[in-house]
Design a protein around this motif. Structure first.
Motif, PDB file in Angstrom:
ATOM      1  N   LYS A  23      23.298  62.768  39.345  1.00 31.82           N
ATOM      2  CA  LYS A  23      23.834  61.859  40.370  1.00 31.82           C
ATOM      3  C   LYS A  23      24.550  60.743  39.633  1.00 31.82           C
ATOM      4  CE  LYS A  23      24.280  59.876  44.433  1.00 31.82           C
ATOM      5  NZ  LYS A  23      25.250  60.357  45.372  1.00 31.82           N
ATOM      6  N   PRO A  24      25.889  60.693  39.700  1.00 32.79           N
ATOM      7  CA  PRO A  24      26.622  59.672  38.952  1.00 32.79           C
ATOM      8  C   PRO A  24      26.362  58.264  39.473  1.00 32.79           C
ATOM      9  CG  PRO A  24      28.128  61.038  40.243  1.00 32.79           C
ATOM     10  CD  PRO A  24      26.751  61.573  40.465  1.00 32.79           C
ATOM     11  N   ILE A  25      26.428  57.329  38.562  1.00 32.43           N
ATOM     12  CA  ILE A  25      26.310  55.909  38.894  1.00 32.43           C
ATOM     13  C   ILE A  25      27.700  55.311  38.775  1.00 32.43           C
ATOM     14  CG2 ILE A  25      25.329  53.698  38.188  1.00 32.43           C
ATOM     15  CD1 ILE A  25      22.954  55.308  37.030  1.00 32.43           C
ATOM     16  N   GLU A  26      28.202  54.759  39.861  1.00 36.88           N
ATOM     17  CA  GLU A  26      29.540  54.174  39.880  1.00 36.88           C
ATOM     18  C   GLU A  26      29.511  52.805  39.197  1.00 36.88           C
ATOM     19  OE1 GLU A  26      32.277  55.676  41.096  1.00 36.88           O
ATOM     20  OE2 GLU A  26      31.152  57.424  41.795  1.00 36.88           O
ATOM     21  N   LEU A  27      30.517  52.540  38.359  1.00 39.87           N
ATOM     22  CA  LEU A  27      30.647  51.237  37.718  1.00 39.87           C
ATOM     23  C   LEU A  27      31.227  50.232  38.714  1.00 39.87           C
ATOM     24  CD1 LEU A  27      32.196  52.331  34.330  1.00 39.87           C
ATOM     25  CD2 LEU A  27      29.831  51.678  34.771  1.00 39.87           C
ATOM     26  N   LYS A  28      30.818  48.972  38.589  1.00 40.39           N
ATOM     27  CA  LYS A  28      31.369  47.931  39.452  1.00 40.39           C
ATOM     28  C   LYS A  28      32.810  47.664  39.056  1.00 40.39           C
ATOM     29  CE  LYS A  28      28.718  44.398  38.969  1.00 40.39           C
ATOM     30  NZ  LYS A  28      27.901  43.190  39.078  1.00 40.39           N
ATOM     31  N   LYS A  29      33.711  47.591  40.058  1.00 38.66           N
ATOM     32  CA  LYS A  29      35.119  47.335  39.788  1.00 38.66           C
ATOM     33  C   LYS A  29      35.456  45.852  39.887  1.00 38.66           C
ATOM     34  CE  LYS A  29      36.661  51.866  41.192  1.00 38.66           C
ATOM     35  NZ  LYS A  29      37.528  52.664  42.032  1.00 38.66           N
ATOM     36  N   GLU A  30      34.607  45.122  40.593  1.00 39.81           N
ATOM     37  CA  GLU A  30      34.819  43.690  40.723  1.00 39.81           C
ATOM     38  C   GLU A  30      33.488  42.996  40.974  1.00 39.81           C
ATOM     39  OE1 GLU A  30      37.695  43.712  43.887  1.00 39.81           O
ATOM     40  OE2 GLU A  30      36.169  43.556  45.414  1.00 39.81           O
ATOM     41  N   GLU A  31      33.493  41.714  40.725  1.00 34.11           N
ATOM     42  CA  GLU A  31      32.291  40.915  40.907  1.00 34.11           C
ATOM     43  C   GLU A  31      32.666  39.686  41.726  1.00 34.11           C
ATOM     44  OE1 GLU A  31      29.792  38.762  37.607  1.00 34.11           O
ATOM     45  OE2 GLU A  31      29.466  40.935  37.538  1.00 34.11           O
ATOM     46  N   VAL A  32      31.774  39.241  42.605  1.00 30.61           N
ATOM     47  CA  VAL A  32      32.025  38.063  43.435  1.00 30.61           C
ATOM     48  C   VAL A  32      31.060  36.962  42.999  1.00 30.61           C
ATOM     49  CG1 VAL A  32      32.094  37.154  45.786  1.00 30.61           C
ATOM     50  CG2 VAL A  32      32.723  39.537  45.361  1.00 30.61           C
ATOM     51  N   THR A  33      31.607  35.799  42.652  1.00 33.35           N
ATOM     52  CA  THR A  33      30.782  34.673  42.236  1.00 33.35           C
ATOM     53  C   THR A  33      30.115  34.048  43.459  1.00 33.35           C
ATOM     54  OG1 THR A  33      32.561  33.056  42.455  1.00 33.35           O
ATOM     55  CG2 THR A  33      32.352  34.181  40.315  1.00 33.35           C
ATOM     56  N   ALA A  34      29.171  33.146  43.222  1.00 33.94           N
ATOM     57  CA  ALA A  34      28.457  32.465  44.305  1.00 33.94           C
ATOM     58  C   ALA A  34      29.421  31.699  45.215  1.00 33.94           C
ATOM     59  CB  ALA A  34      27.417  31.526  43.726  1.00 33.94           C
ATOM     60  N   SER A  35      30.529  31.198  44.658  1.00 33.74           N
ATOM     61  CA  SER A  35      31.495  30.448  45.463  1.00 33.74           C
ATOM     62  C   SER A  35      32.492  31.348  46.189  1.00 33.74           C
ATOM     63  CB  SER A  35      32.254  29.462  44.569  1.00 33.74           C
ATOM     64  OG  SER A  35      32.995  30.173  43.594  1.00 33.74           O
ATOM     65  N   GLY A  36      32.401  32.678  45.973  1.00 31.23           N
ATOM     66  CA  GLY A  36      33.267  33.606  46.672  1.00 31.23           C
ATOM     67  C   GLY A  36      34.481  34.069  45.884  1.00 31.23           C
ATOM     68  N   LEU A  37      34.606  33.642  44.635  1.00 30.75           N
ATOM     69  CA  LEU A  37      35.720  34.053  43.792  1.00 30.75           C
ATOM     70  C   LEU A  37      35.527  35.506  43.359  1.00 30.75           C
ATOM     71  CD1 LEU A  37      38.254  33.165  42.176  1.00 30.75           C
ATOM     72  CD2 LEU A  37      36.709  32.550  40.327  1.00 30.75           C
ATOM     73  N   VAL A  38      36.552  36.329  43.538  1.00 30.61           N
ATOM     74  CA  VAL A  38      36.495  37.745  43.170  1.00 30.61           C
ATOM     75  C   VAL A  38      37.090  37.921  41.781  1.00 30.61           C
ATOM     76  CG1 VAL A  38      37.246  40.084  43.742  1.00 30.61           C
ATOM     77  CG2 VAL A  38      36.680  38.458  45.574  1.00 30.61           C
TER      78      VAL A  38
END
Length: 102
Positions: A23-38
């Motif tokens: 079962k593959p594990i997908e890598l995260k393509k983006e991260e969202v900071t606590a303030s909402g910055l992508v």
């Protein structure tokens, strides 16, 4: 991921001999900071094209040194993409696995 479609659950599939169902594990393509910055994590687009890390779901009868649940890594070019009724998986030859988590 263009996959072979199989109309059964992955838990009903038993790989033969030296094959491993993962079962593959997908890598995260983006991260969202606590303030909402992508923040884009996409530094090398090809690294997100196809998973290369995943969890062993079932093993062929010839494999003795892996167990279900082991985290494994394989080259991007190896394996057969399969889609069961419960999700997307990759069927690998045991020899394609280049490492695992101890």
């Amino acid at each position: 991921m263009s996959a072979q479609t199989v109309d059964i659950l992955s838990t009903e599939f038993q790989p033969k001999n030296e094959y491993v169902l993962v079962k593959p594990i997908e890598l995260k393509k983006e991260e969202v900071t606590a303030s909402g910055l992508v923040i884009s994590l996409n530094k090398h687009p090809s690294s997100f094209d196809r998973p290369t890390i995943g969890e062993v779901i079932s093993l062929g009868t010839d494999i003795k040194d892996l167990v279900e649940g082991t985290l494994v890594i394989w080259p991007m070019t190896d394996g057969l993409d399969m889609e069961f009724t419960d999700g997307k998986f990759i069927l690998l030859r045991y020899s394609s696995i280049i490492g695992s988590k101890k």
